[in-house]
Design a protein around this motif. Structure first.
Motif, mmCIF file in Angstrom:
data_model
loop_
_atom_site.group_PDB
_atom_site.id
_atom_site.type_symbol
_atom_site.label_atom_id
_atom_site.label_comp_id
_atom_site.label_asym_id
_atom_site.label_seq_id
_atom_site.Cartn_x
_atom_site.Cartn_y
_atom_site.Cartn_z
ATOM 1 N N GLN A 1 37.930 35.062 26.846
ATOM 2 C CA GLN A 1 38.267 34.552 28.196
ATOM 3 C C GLN A 1 37.425 35.279 29.249
ATOM 4 O O GLN A 1 37.009 34.681 30.245
ATOM 5 C CB GLN A 1 39.757 34.789 28.505
ATOM 6 N N LEU A 2 37.188 36.576 29.014
ATOM 7 C CA LEU A 2 36.385 37.345 29.979
ATOM 8 C C LEU A 2 34.915 36.927 29.906
ATOM 9 O O LEU A 2 34.258 36.714 30.923
ATOM 10 C CB LEU A 2 36.512 38.850 29.686
ATOM 11 N N LEU A 3 34.398 36.790 28.685
ATOM 12 C CA LEU A 3 32.972 36.477 28.504
ATOM 13 C C LEU A 3 32.626 35.106 29.077
ATOM 14 O O LEU A 3 31.505 34.870 29.543
ATOM 15 C CB LEU A 3 32.613 36.506 27.020
ATOM 16 N N GLU A 4 33.628 34.191 29.053
ATOM 17 C CA GLU A 4 33.345 32.803 29.482
ATOM 18 C C GLU A 4 33.851 32.503 30.885
ATOM 19 O O GLU A 4 34.006 31.342 31.266
ATOM 20 C CB GLU A 4 33.953 31.847 28.453
ATOM 21 N N GLY A 5 34.141 33.577 31.658
ATOM 22 C CA GLY A 5 34.463 33.384 33.070
ATOM 23 C C GLY A 5 35.829 32.794 33.334
ATOM 24 O O GLY A 5 36.075 32.216 34.395
ATOM 25 N N LYS A 6 36.756 32.919 32.383
ATOM 26 C CA LYS A 6 38.098 32.358 32.607
ATOM 27 C C LYS A 6 39.059 33.429 33.137
ATOM 28 O O LYS A 6 40.134 33.091 33.654
ATOM 29 C CB LYS A 6 38.635 31.758 31.306
ATOM 30 N N ALA A 7 38.678 34.703 32.969
ATOM 31 C CA ALA A 7 39.545 35.788 33.457
ATOM 32 C C ALA A 7 38.679 36.975 33.876
ATOM 33 O O ALA A 7 37.544 37.131 33.396
ATOM 34 C CB ALA A 7 40.528 36.213 32.369
ATOM 35 N N HIS A 8 39.234 37.801 34.787
ATOM 36 C CA HIS A 8 38.536 39.004 35.245
ATOM 37 C C HIS A 8 38.901 40.213 34.371
ATOM 38 O O HIS A 8 38.094 41.148 34.229
ATOM 39 C CB HIS A 8 38.937 39.333 36.686
ATOM 40 N N ALA A 9 40.125 40.197 33.814
ATOM 41 C CA ALA A 9 40.588 41.376 33.056
ATOM 42 C C ALA A 9 41.578 40.953 31.974
ATOM 43 O O ALA A 9 42.226 39.901 32.087
ATOM 44 C CB ALA A 9 41.251 42.378 33.999
ATOM 45 N N TYR A 10 41.669 41.775 30.962
ATOM 46 C CA TYR A 10 42.643 41.629 29.857
ATOM 47 C C TYR A 10 43.483 42.893 29.958
ATOM 48 O O TYR A 10 42.944 44.015 29.871
ATOM 49 C CB TYR A 10 41.862 41.525 28.554
ATOM 50 N N VAL A 11 44.777 42.719 30.214
ATOM 51 C CA VAL A 11 45.664 43.871 30.437
ATOM 52 C C VAL A 11 46.857 43.753 29.500
ATOM 53 O O VAL A 11 47.563 42.743 29.498
ATOM 54 C CB VAL A 11 46.161 43.909 31.899
ATOM 55 N N PHE A 12 47.068 44.787 28.668
ATOM 56 C CA PHE A 12 48.159 44.727 27.686
ATOM 57 C C PHE A 12 48.795 46.103 27.572
ATOM 58 O O PHE A 12 48.274 46.996 26.891
ATOM 59 C CB PHE A 12 47.609 44.265 26.323
ATOM 60 N N ILE B 1 35.471 42.569 33.132
ATOM 61 C CA ILE B 1 34.113 41.982 33.177
ATOM 62 C C ILE B 1 33.204 42.938 33.968
ATOM 63 O O ILE B 1 33.671 43.794 34.708
ATOM 64 C CB ILE B 1 34.155 40.602 33.853
ATOM 65 N N PRO B 2 31.878 42.763 33.796
ATOM 66 C CA PRO B 2 30.937 43.683 34.470
ATOM 67 C C PRO B 2 31.068 43.689 35.993
ATOM 68 O O PRO B 2 30.817 44.699 36.640
ATOM 69 C CB PRO B 2 29.566 43.158 34.058
ATOM 70 N N GLU B 3 31.491 42.541 36.530
ATOM 71 C CA GLU B 3 31.475 42.399 37.999
ATOM 72 C C GLU B 3 32.543 43.198 38.716
ATOM 73 O O GLU B 3 32.513 43.316 39.939
ATOM 74 C CB GLU B 3 31.640 40.917 38.394
ATOM 75 N N ILE B 4 33.541 43.730 37.969
ATOM 76 C CA ILE B 4 34.571 44.499 38.694
ATOM 77 C C ILE B 4 34.586 45.940 38.186
ATOM 78 O O ILE B 4 34.128 46.231 37.098
ATOM 79 C CB ILE B 4 35.976 43.856 38.573
ATOM 80 N N SER B 5 35.145 46.839 39.046
ATOM 81 C CA SER B 5 35.145 48.257 38.680
ATOM 82 C C SER B 5 36.302 48.557 37.725
ATOM 83 O O SER B 5 37.481 48.466 38.110
ATOM 84 C CB SER B 5 35.320 49.113 39.949
#
Ligand SMILES: O=P(O)(O)O[C@H]1[C@H](O)[C@@H](O)[C@H](OP(=O)(O)O)[C@@H](O)[C@H]1O
Ligand SMILES: [Mg+2]
Ligand SMILES: [Mg+2]
Ligand SMILES: [Mg+2]
Length: 305
Positions: free
Chosen positions: A222-233, A283-287
């Motif tokens: 989902q992150l690689l294909e631009g569907k989400a900014h983060a995966y949080v678990f 994703i790379p675009e966020i810190s």
């Protein structure tokens, strides 16, 4: 000039993951999943998990006998039928150049983490697009290479199956990189293991949208294909075989995957394989460090307890 070991291991893993994926489709087509419970009703294993792992470990260990391979399904009988033994290394991948820093790595330094079928629960429920085959390649304790194979991905030309790969220092392949919409915070997380702690961590990050799917591999996609900014678990459910390949692919792409405190997991062969401190991937675009800082300390303390 001999081909560097890491390139050959990646190239064989690519073809082996695809063969394991075809076994997963064959088991489903036959209709008898052979479901057993491992540590309870929430931890299932099917004939597809078992057979895909036999195919992967038998193929890799035959060609690279000195490599440590750790599979989710434990010890497998490696006397497999000839049609499950993959020996061809992926030629297209071998046209790439080996990163300088990986040229001299010896077979004994590798640890391969295999999740033969990630998303078993979803597989038994027919949520087949969540299913991936994960082969993670660690050198010493760091995730370096990864293959995420999707057995049920439908290609535009009608073919079924897709291989997404990543090697740190080289890059990624097999997918169309895309960034998620700006000004939003879309978070992907568990479909089936929501707890108050998982919810509390999500709330702390003020998501504009939450995507709940199965599979650690599928969440990173989902992150690689631009569907989400983060995966949080914020839960100890995942294991090293769930995150080694996704971490290597995401970080080869420029993103980051750590535990919820922002610390990288060790993939050394002797570690406790439980990801007790959850998963945080961005994703790379966020810190990444900025997101990690927003996770409340009491959540970290609870996971550490
Ligand atoms: O390979 P399986 O057992 O399907 O891997 C599981 C993970 O172990 C589990 O943590 C994930 O749970 P969440 O969906 O709640 O993140 C599950 O999706 C699979 O990845
Ligand atoms: Mg499992
Ligand atoms: Mg898994
Ligand atoms: Mg699995």
């Amino acid at each position: 000039m001999t081909t560097p070991k890491v390139m050959r291991i990646m190239a064989l893993s690519i073809n082996t993951a695809a063969r394991a994926g075809s076994i997963i489709r064959e088991v489903m087509q036959r209709g008898n999943l052979g479901i057993v419970e491992k540590e309870g009703k929430d931890d299932l294993q099917t004939e597809a998990d078992r057979s895909a792992q036999q195919c992967i470990i038998a193929s890799l260990s035959r060609k690279f006998p000195n490599i440590t391979i750790i599979g989710e399904e434990g010890d497998s009988n490696l006397n497999v039928k000839a049609e499950w033994l993959v020996s061809e290394e992926n030629e297209e991948f071998l046209t790439h150049s080996c990163p300088e820093e990986l040229l001299e790595i010896k077979e004994e330094e590798f640890v391969i983490w295999v999740d033969p079928l990630d998303g078993t629960s979803e597989y038994t429920k027919g949520l087949l697009e969540h299913v991936t085959v994960l082969i993670g390649i660690a050198i010493k304790d760091r995730a370096v290479g990864g293959i995420i194979y999707q057995p049920y991905y439908k290609q535009s030309n009608g073919d079924i199956g897709r291989t997404v790969w990543g090697l740190k220092g080289l890059g990624t392949g097999g997918f169309e990189p895309k960034s998620p919409p700006k000004g939003q915070m879309i978070i992907t997380t568990t479909r089936s293991h929501l707890t108050p702690l998982v919810q509390q961590a999500l709330d702390a990050l003020s998501p504009t949208k939450v995507i709940k799917v199965g599979g650690a591999g599928y969440k990173v996609l989902q992150l690689l294909e631009g569907k989400a900014h983060a995966y949080v678990f914020a839960s100890p459910g995942c294991k090293r075989w769930d995150t080694c390949a996704p971490e290597a692919v995401l970080e080869a792409y420029g993103g980051t995957l750590t535990d919820l405190a922002g610390i990288h997991y060790s993939y050394a062969a002797d570690v406790d394989y439980k990801n007790r401190m959850g998963v945080l991937a961005t994703i790379p675009e966020i810190s990444h460090s900025e997101i990690a800082r927003q996770v409340p300390n009491d959540i970290i303390a609870t996971l550490r307890a």
